[in-house]
Design a protein around this motif. Structure first.
Motif, mmCIF file in Angstrom:
data_model
loop_
_atom_site.group_PDB
_atom_site.id
_atom_site.type_symbol
_atom_site.label_atom_id
_atom_site.label_comp_id
_atom_site.label_asym_id
_atom_site.label_seq_id
_atom_site.Cartn_x
_atom_site.Cartn_y
_atom_site.Cartn_z
ATOM 1 N N PHE A 81 1.820 12.140 -3.254
ATOM 2 C CA PHE A 81 0.817 12.142 -2.192
ATOM 3 C C PHE A 81 1.230 11.225 -1.041
ATOM 4 C CE2 PHE A 81 -3.565 10.387 -1.052
ATOM 5 C CZ PHE A 81 -3.956 11.489 -0.306
ATOM 6 N N VAL A 82 1.549 9.993 -1.380
ATOM 7 C CA VAL A 82 1.919 9.015 -0.350
ATOM 8 C C VAL A 82 3.207 9.449 0.351
ATOM 9 C CG1 VAL A 82 2.709 6.627 0.016
ATOM 10 C CG2 VAL A 82 0.688 7.081 -1.404
ATOM 11 N N SER A 83 4.161 9.977 -0.416
ATOM 12 C CA SER A 83 5.425 10.415 0.179
ATOM 13 C C SER A 83 5.190 11.566 1.160
ATOM 14 C CB SER A 83 6.395 10.863 -0.917
ATOM 15 O OG SER A 83 6.665 9.794 -1.802
ATOM 16 N N THR B 85 13.305 3.541 9.615
ATOM 17 C CA THR B 85 14.259 3.619 8.496
ATOM 18 C C THR B 85 13.588 3.244 7.178
ATOM 19 O OG1 THR B 85 15.021 1.389 9.031
ATOM 20 C CG2 THR B 85 16.339 3.210 9.874
ATOM 21 N N ALA B 86 12.684 2.271 7.221
ATOM 22 C CA ALA B 86 11.983 1.879 5.998
ATOM 23 C C ALA B 86 11.100 3.023 5.495
ATOM 24 C CB ALA B 86 11.135 0.640 6.244
ATOM 25 N N LEU B 87 10.565 3.830 6.410
ATOM 26 C CA LEU B 87 9.694 4.939 6.022
ATOM 27 C C LEU B 87 10.500 6.108 5.447
ATOM 28 C CD1 LEU B 87 7.182 4.963 9.025
ATOM 29 C CD2 LEU B 87 6.847 3.969 6.757
ATOM 30 N N GLU B 88 11.728 6.277 5.943
ATOM 31 C CA GLU B 88 12.576 7.362 5.442
ATOM 32 C C GLU B 88 12.841 7.186 3.943
ATOM 33 O OE1 GLU B 88 13.503 9.917 7.148
ATOM 34 O OE2 GLU B 88 13.332 9.353 9.263
ATOM 35 N N ALA B 89 12.799 5.953 3.468
ATOM 36 C CA ALA B 89 13.087 5.663 2.055
ATOM 37 C C ALA B 89 11.906 5.980 1.140
ATOM 38 C CB ALA B 89 13.476 4.191 1.905
ATOM 39 N N PHE C 32 8.698 6.112 -7.209
ATOM 40 C CA PHE C 32 8.505 4.716 -6.839
ATOM 41 C C PHE C 32 8.727 3.854 -8.083
ATOM 42 C CE2 PHE C 32 4.972 5.964 -3.568
ATOM 43 C CZ PHE C 32 5.925 6.604 -2.785
ATOM 44 N N PRO C 33 9.258 2.658 -7.916
ATOM 45 C CA PRO C 33 9.398 1.770 -9.066
ATOM 46 C C PRO C 33 8.038 1.457 -9.700
ATOM 47 C CG PRO C 33 9.871 0.613 -6.995
ATOM 48 C CD PRO C 33 9.759 2.054 -6.659
ATOM 49 N N ARG C 34 8.059 1.309 -11.026
ATOM 50 C CA ARG C 34 6.830 0.969 -11.760
ATOM 51 C C ARG C 34 7.097 -0.274 -12.586
ATOM 52 N NH1 ARG C 34 4.607 7.027 -13.573
ATOM 53 N NH2 ARG C 34 5.088 7.972 -11.558
ATOM 54 N N ILE C 35 6.244 -1.251 -12.443
ATOM 55 C CA ILE C 35 6.406 -2.492 -13.191
ATOM 56 C C ILE C 35 5.044 -2.871 -13.762
ATOM 57 C CG2 ILE C 35 6.086 -3.860 -11.068
ATOM 58 C CD1 ILE C 35 7.946 -5.972 -12.251
ATOM 59 N N SER C 36 5.030 -3.230 -15.034
ATOM 60 C CA SER C 36 3.735 -3.590 -15.622
ATOM 61 C C SER C 36 3.324 -4.978 -15.142
ATOM 62 C CB SER C 36 3.806 -3.566 -17.145
ATOM 63 O OG SER C 36 4.489 -4.710 -17.618
ATOM 64 N N TYR C 37 2.043 -5.211 -15.179
ATOM 65 C CA TYR C 37 1.508 -6.529 -14.816
ATOM 66 C C TYR C 37 2.231 -7.618 -15.598
ATOM 67 C CZ TYR C 37 -1.765 -10.475 -14.949
ATOM 68 O OH TYR C 37 -2.322 -11.728 -14.912
ATOM 69 N N SER C 38 2.379 -7.403 -16.914
ATOM 70 C CA SER C 38 2.997 -8.434 -17.751
ATOM 71 C C SER C 38 4.445 -8.691 -17.350
ATOM 72 C CB SER C 38 2.926 -8.029 -19.223
ATOM 73 O OG SER C 38 1.571 -7.967 -19.640
ATOM 74 N N GLU C 39 5.184 -7.603 -17.047
ATOM 75 C CA GLU C 39 6.563 -7.764 -16.578
ATOM 76 C C GLU C 39 6.604 -8.526 -15.260
ATOM 77 O OE1 GLU C 39 8.322 -3.525 -18.364
ATOM 78 O OE2 GLU C 39 7.540 -3.640 -16.328
ATOM 79 N N ALA C 40 5.663 -8.201 -14.382
ATOM 80 C CA ALA C 40 5.623 -8.873 -13.074
ATOM 81 C C ALA C 40 5.372 -10.366 -13.251
ATOM 82 C CB ALA C 40 4.546 -8.238 -12.197
#
Length: 419
Positions: free
Chosen positions: A231-233, A255-259, A264-272
RNA sequence: UCCCGCGUAGCUCAGCUGGUAGAGCAGACGGCUGUUAACCGUCGGGUCGCAGGUUCGAGUCCUGCCGCGGGAGCCA
């Protein structure tokens, strides 16, 4: 077009009048054209009119379109007649820097300026892209009420009003209603204004903002994130494709938007939290991530990042407990890059009647107000997930503007109710 | 609610360790080879946010209040 007689109606942006020639920059609502008035080419009366045109006067110009390399854009109108439809004496805004308060006091006029036009055009494109994406993916739009007797997520931040003697609130989310429409249409969404009485004074907050809230039956938390990134992409791509001019006006580095493409990367709260601590940023497991932590987490990645499975205590009552780690719930935030912070909050919903009721009681929420919401878990309950995307924050990020109040035509902030 | 910063001309701002108010833009008027937020000249324009205090003297220093901005919390 070149060589033809034409009339143009619009508003005067600037006038540069010389002895024998005057240049009028005219905005017609689709763009700006240079109109040239030669003293010897027009009547004395028309010349006098041209030389005294005021900024933002509404005029009708008659003349001939011609190519000229000296004109910005390469084309211009050679004027033969001027009709002033609406004078504009002492227009308050100048084509130069102004202070924030002054501009917001004149928001009804500030809308006409080039950057504001660009930002609001991107907003309109993003809104259209939102509807198009969801329509193409077989979502049914369901309009949810703004006046509500039920409470959204928490009681603190609601605007209260009187409804024929009853207490009523301005909706802070359409989610609970859109969940009800799920068994009717399977994939649904609402999109409209929402209200938060939070006394927040930051560049990321409005008291009235627009939120799109899709909800999908039989989707789990992972599928919910799949949908969010698609959706966001899509929305970002549409802005890049159809608002090139506007983004250039806003001097947005695209250029940042082209990426911004899945995944998207996914990271759990605990990992963060682990990684924050490892980087020497002390943080206790259990608290919600604050703005500084979010900025740090998103700085690890060059595109939007999902942080998922937050502690139960930090999140809303309707989120489903994580079977793999009951201290947490199946939810996610989506953090935009470049310091723009949270633009989406989503979750799998608690679909068990007993557990949902327990959470309502734990949270000291008014049980009677949630009767109809609890009914969903009594009559054919089903797994489902959804999310809310903040329009102004998303458009603020896409346009690269420093404050989201510029991305809504008439912003409502803590100290502003007019214009 | 808390923390930080700022209130001087219509607008954007300068004004030093306290000595009696300035610029640019806008406006009016005049000039001017096709200008790009044109340029040049002339003129008008002020309760220095408000109220106290210190001082011979306050835009400047102190206190309180008001307004605005940014941030925290909370959230999209």
């Amino acid at each position: 077009m070149v060589g033809r007689m034409a009339t143009v109606s619009g508003w005067v942006e600037t006038v540069r009048a010389h002895k024998n020639v005057a240049f009028v920059m005219l905005r017609d609502g689709t763009g700006v054209v240079q109109a040239v008035v030669g003293r010897k080419d027009v009547s004395a009366e028309t010349w006098e009119r041209a030389a005294t045109l005021a900024q933002e006067a509404c005029v009708l110009l008659a003349g001939t379109i011609r190519a000229d390399p000296r004109s910005p854009g390469g084309f211009e109108m050679g004027v033969s007649g001027i009709d002033v439809a609406g004078a504009s004496d002492d227009y308050p805004l100048q084509p130069k820097e102004h202070g924030v308060e002054f501009l917001l006091d004149h928001r009804h006029l500030w809308l006409r300026s080039s950057r504001q036009r660009a930002g609001l055009r991107v907003r309109a494109e993003v809104e259209q892209a939102i509807h198009d994406f969801l329509y193409e993916n077989e979502f049914v739009r369901v309009d949810t009420p703004i006046l509500t007797g039920a409470i959204g997520e928490s009681a603190g931040a609601l605007f209260e009003t009187d409804y024929f003697g009853q207490r009523a609130f301005l909706a802070q989310t359409g989610q609970l209603y859109v969940e009800c429409a799920c068994p009717a249409f399977r994939k649904v969404y609402c999109f409209g204004p929402t209200f938060r009485a939070e006394k927040s004074k930051t560049r990321r907050h409005l008291t009235e903002f627009w939120m799109v809230e899709p909800e999908v039956a039989f989707a789990d938390s992972d599928e919910n994130m799949d949908l969010q990134e698609a959706f966001v992409s899509y929305v970002v791509r549409r802005a890049l494709e159809r608002c090139e001019k506007e983004l250039a006006t806003l001097e947005r580095d695209t250029t940042a938007l082209e990426a911004v493409v899945p995944p998207f990367p996914r990271i759990s709260y605990s990992e963060a939290v682990e990684r924050l601590v490892a980087e020497g940023h002390p943080f206790d497991w259990g608290a919600d991530l604050g703005a500084p932590e979010e900025r740090r987490v998103s700085s690890w990645f060059g595109k939007p990042v999902f942080v998922h499975d937050y502690p139960k205590s930090a999140k809303a009552f309707y989120m489903k407990e994580n079977p793999a780690d009951p201290r947490t719930v199946l939810c996610n935030d989506l953090l935009a890059p470049e310091g723009y912070g949270e633009i989406v909050g989503g979750s799998q919903r608690e679909d068990d009647h007993g557990r949902l009721l327990a959470r309502i009681r734990e949270g000291d929420l008014p049980e009677e107000a949630y009767g109809w919401y609890l009914d969903l878990r009594k009559f054919g309950t089903f797994p489902h997930s959804g999310f809310g995307l903040g329009l102004e924050r998303t458009v603020g990020w896409i346009t690269g503007r420093p404050h989201i109040r510029e991305l809504v035509p008439f912003p409502r902030t803590i100290n502003r109710l007019a214009p």
